[in-house]
Design a protein around this motif. Structure first.
Motif, PDB file in Angstrom:
ATOM      1  N   ALA A  46      -9.414   1.023  -5.875  1.00 57.98           N
ATOM      2  CA  ALA A  46      -8.011   1.348  -5.614  1.00 57.98           C
ATOM      3  C   ALA A  46      -7.698   1.092  -4.147  1.00 57.98           C
ATOM      4  N   ALA A  47      -6.404   0.897  -3.859  1.00 59.22           N
ATOM      5  CA  ALA A  47      -5.954   0.650  -2.486  1.00 59.22           C
ATOM      6  C   ALA A  47      -4.795   1.579  -2.168  1.00 59.22           C
ATOM      7  N   LEU A  48      -4.811   2.127  -0.952  1.00 59.69           N
ATOM      8  CA  LEU A  48      -3.779   3.062  -0.521  1.00 59.69           C
ATOM      9  C   LEU A  48      -2.990   2.461   0.635  1.00 59.69           C
ATOM     10  N   LEU A  78      -0.255   4.078  -3.923  1.00 60.26           N
ATOM     11  CA  LEU A  78      -1.651   3.895  -4.324  1.00 60.26           C
ATOM     12  C   LEU A  78      -1.682   2.958  -5.524  1.00 60.26           C
ATOM     13  N   VAL A  79      -2.477   1.907  -5.411  1.00 61.75           N
ATOM     14  CA  VAL A  79      -2.592   0.912  -6.477  1.00 61.75           C
ATOM     15  C   VAL A  79      -3.977   1.008  -7.094  1.00 61.75           C
ATOM     16  N   ALA A 134      -9.824   2.016  -0.777  1.00 59.52           N
ATOM     17  CA  ALA A 134      -9.575   1.374   0.516  1.00 59.52           C
ATOM     18  C   ALA A 134      -8.207   1.815   1.012  1.00 59.52           C
ATOM     19  N   ASN A 135      -8.062   2.002   2.322  1.00 55.84           N
ATOM     20  CA  ASN A 135      -6.750   2.343   2.872  1.00 55.84           C
ATOM     21  C   ASN A 135      -6.383   1.390   4.001  1.00 55.84           C
ATOM     22  N   ASP A 136      -5.126   1.477   4.431  1.00 54.26           N
ATOM     23  CA  ASP A 136      -4.631   0.570   5.465  1.00 54.26           C
ATOM     24  C   ASP A 136      -4.742   1.150   6.869  1.00 54.26           C
ATOM     25  N   PRO A 143     -11.151   2.575   5.702  1.00 57.39           N
ATOM     26  CA  PRO A 143     -10.125   1.741   6.349  1.00 57.39           C
ATOM     27  C   PRO A 143     -10.397   0.245   6.154  1.00 57.39           C
ATOM     28  N   GLU A 144      -9.419  -0.453   5.625  1.00 60.54           N
ATOM     29  CA  GLU A 144      -9.477  -1.910   5.457  1.00 60.54           C
ATOM     30  C   GLU A 144      -8.116  -2.504   5.845  1.00 60.54           C
ATOM     31  N   PRO A 145      -7.639  -2.210   7.061  1.00 59.16           N
ATOM     32  CA  PRO A 145      -6.276  -2.642   7.424  1.00 59.16           C
ATOM     33  C   PRO A 145      -6.083  -4.148   7.419  1.00 59.16           C
TER      34      PRO A 145
END
Length: 391
Positions: A46-48, A78-79, A134-136, A143-145
């Motif tokens: 998932a990605a936030l 959130l995807v 993962a988040n921005d 963190p994966e901005p």
């Protein structure tokens, strides 16, 4: 002749309608596909998205207009495998549901009490559970901005259409304010009128710079002050709508411009025209900057490019990245549909507009028929660029 202009709307005409539900659904589908492909390739579930650029991108234009220029925002997305979940507080939940056109888009809206400590963070954790998240740059997860920001390029056809629709509004707001300019006007007063013109067109002023006759020569970024503009003024804007950004610059003068200003303005236009012409599918972004360096020298200002960054691709930031030669992002290839704005400066002068890369050349989105133009020769033929407006 490469004109690049488009007709201005009649004064007082209503702003364009928002994208249709069908168009937005198609855009959302593309975004979901990109995110899920990235998740599969990166080992996440998932990605936030907590920042405003990412939120607007993944939702096809939903803006967090409450907390302007704050990160993280008051609406997160959130995807995961089941879709897109919007996370906010009960303060915003009702308005989002009723005013932001969410009906029929399949977006799950989660509103938590505003007084719940760490409420948005807690909801994100509940939704993601044991998933690898993962988040921005904010919120739970890893963190994966850079990885998530990279998904915003290239623009989708729907985004290109939205950019093209808002471009004239940005230009007309700026040009209209400058037509009413007076030499005795303060920089901050001119900036205020530009901001009002943008807001009337449902555009946020992401950036407004105004430099009068003295300060435009002294500073490449003339932040508006209470100084009187004097015999001429340079104004620069970035307008924001639906998360997308459009940049443009214009110069106005009382009477005939001084020879030095005219020469520098023409040089900036010549450099920009050369860079616009060079922005073609399959070339790298940094190769365009190399073309610009040569154009500066040909215009009689060698090395002037070192005094200010030259621009780059536009999207959900005024520049998704500045094209710095030698960096990985600068080496990426230009694609059809990419938005871009080059902004060459020659001390005290600047030429800048927003374009979309097309198969047969760049298409302007922020030039209008109502502003005077000068002609620059390029390898693809004559190109019209905004001249100095004489009042």
């Amino acid at each position: 002749m490469m004109d690049g202009r488009r007709s201005s709307r009649v004064q007082g005409e209503e702003a364009p309608e928002p994208p249709s539900s069908r168009s937005r659904l198609e855009e959302l589908s593309t975004k979901l596909h990109r995110v899920r492909a990235w998740l599969d390739g990166s080992g996440y579930d998932a990605a936030l998205f907590t920042g405003q650029p990412g939120l607007a991108w993944v939702t096809a234009g939903l803006e967090d207009r409450v907390s302007r220029n704050e990160e993280p925002g008051v609406v997160w997305a959130l995807v995961d495998a089941s879709g897109i979940h919007l996370i906010t507080t009960n303060v915003e939940g009702k308005r989002l549901s009723e005013e932001e056109g969410l009906a029929g888009l399949g977006l799950d809206l989660q509103a938590t009490p505003w007084d719940r400590p760490g409420g948005l963070d807690a909801v994100a954790r509940e939704l993601s559970g044991d998933a690898r998240l993962a988040n921005d740059g904010h919120g739970p997860g890893t963190p994966e901005p850079d990885g998530l920001a990279g998904l915003r390029l290239p623009l989708t056809p729907q985004e290109s259409a939205r950019l093209a629709a808002m471009g004239p509004d940005c230009a007309e707001a700026l040009e209209g304010a400058l037509r009413d300019w007076q030499p005795a006007e303060r920089e901050c007063d001119l900036a205020a009128r530009i901001a009002a013109a943008l807001e009337k067109r449902r555009l946020l002023a992401s950036l407004i710079l105004v430099g009068g006759a003295e300060r435009r020569r002294a500073f490449r970024h003339p932040v508006p002050t209470d100084a009187v503009t004097g015999r001429d003024a340079l104004a620069i804007i970035v307008g924001l709508r639906g998360g997308l950004n459009v940049s443009c610059s214009r110069t106005v003068c009382a009477g005939v411009p001084q020879a030095d200003l005219e020469a520098r303005h023409r040089a900036a236009c010549a450099v920009e025209a050369a860079m616009i012409t060079a922005t073609r599918p399959g070339r790298s972004w940094e190769s365009v900057v190399e073309v610009g360096k040569v154009a500066y020298e040909d215009a009689g200002f060698p090395g002037e490019w070192r005094a200010h960054f030259q621009g780059g691709p536009v999207g959900y930031l005024s520049r998704e990245f500045d094209v710095v030669p030698g960096t990985a992002s600068a080496a990426t290839l230009i694609t059809i549909g990419a938005g871009f704005a080059w902004n060459p400066t020659v001390q005290g002068a600047k030429s800048e507009d927003t374009f979309i890369v097309a198969g047969g050349g760049a298409r302007s989105v922020s030039n209008t028929d109502g502003w005077p133009a000068l002609t620059v020769d390029t390898e693809l033929g004559p190109m019209r660029r905004p001249a100095i407006l004489q009042l």
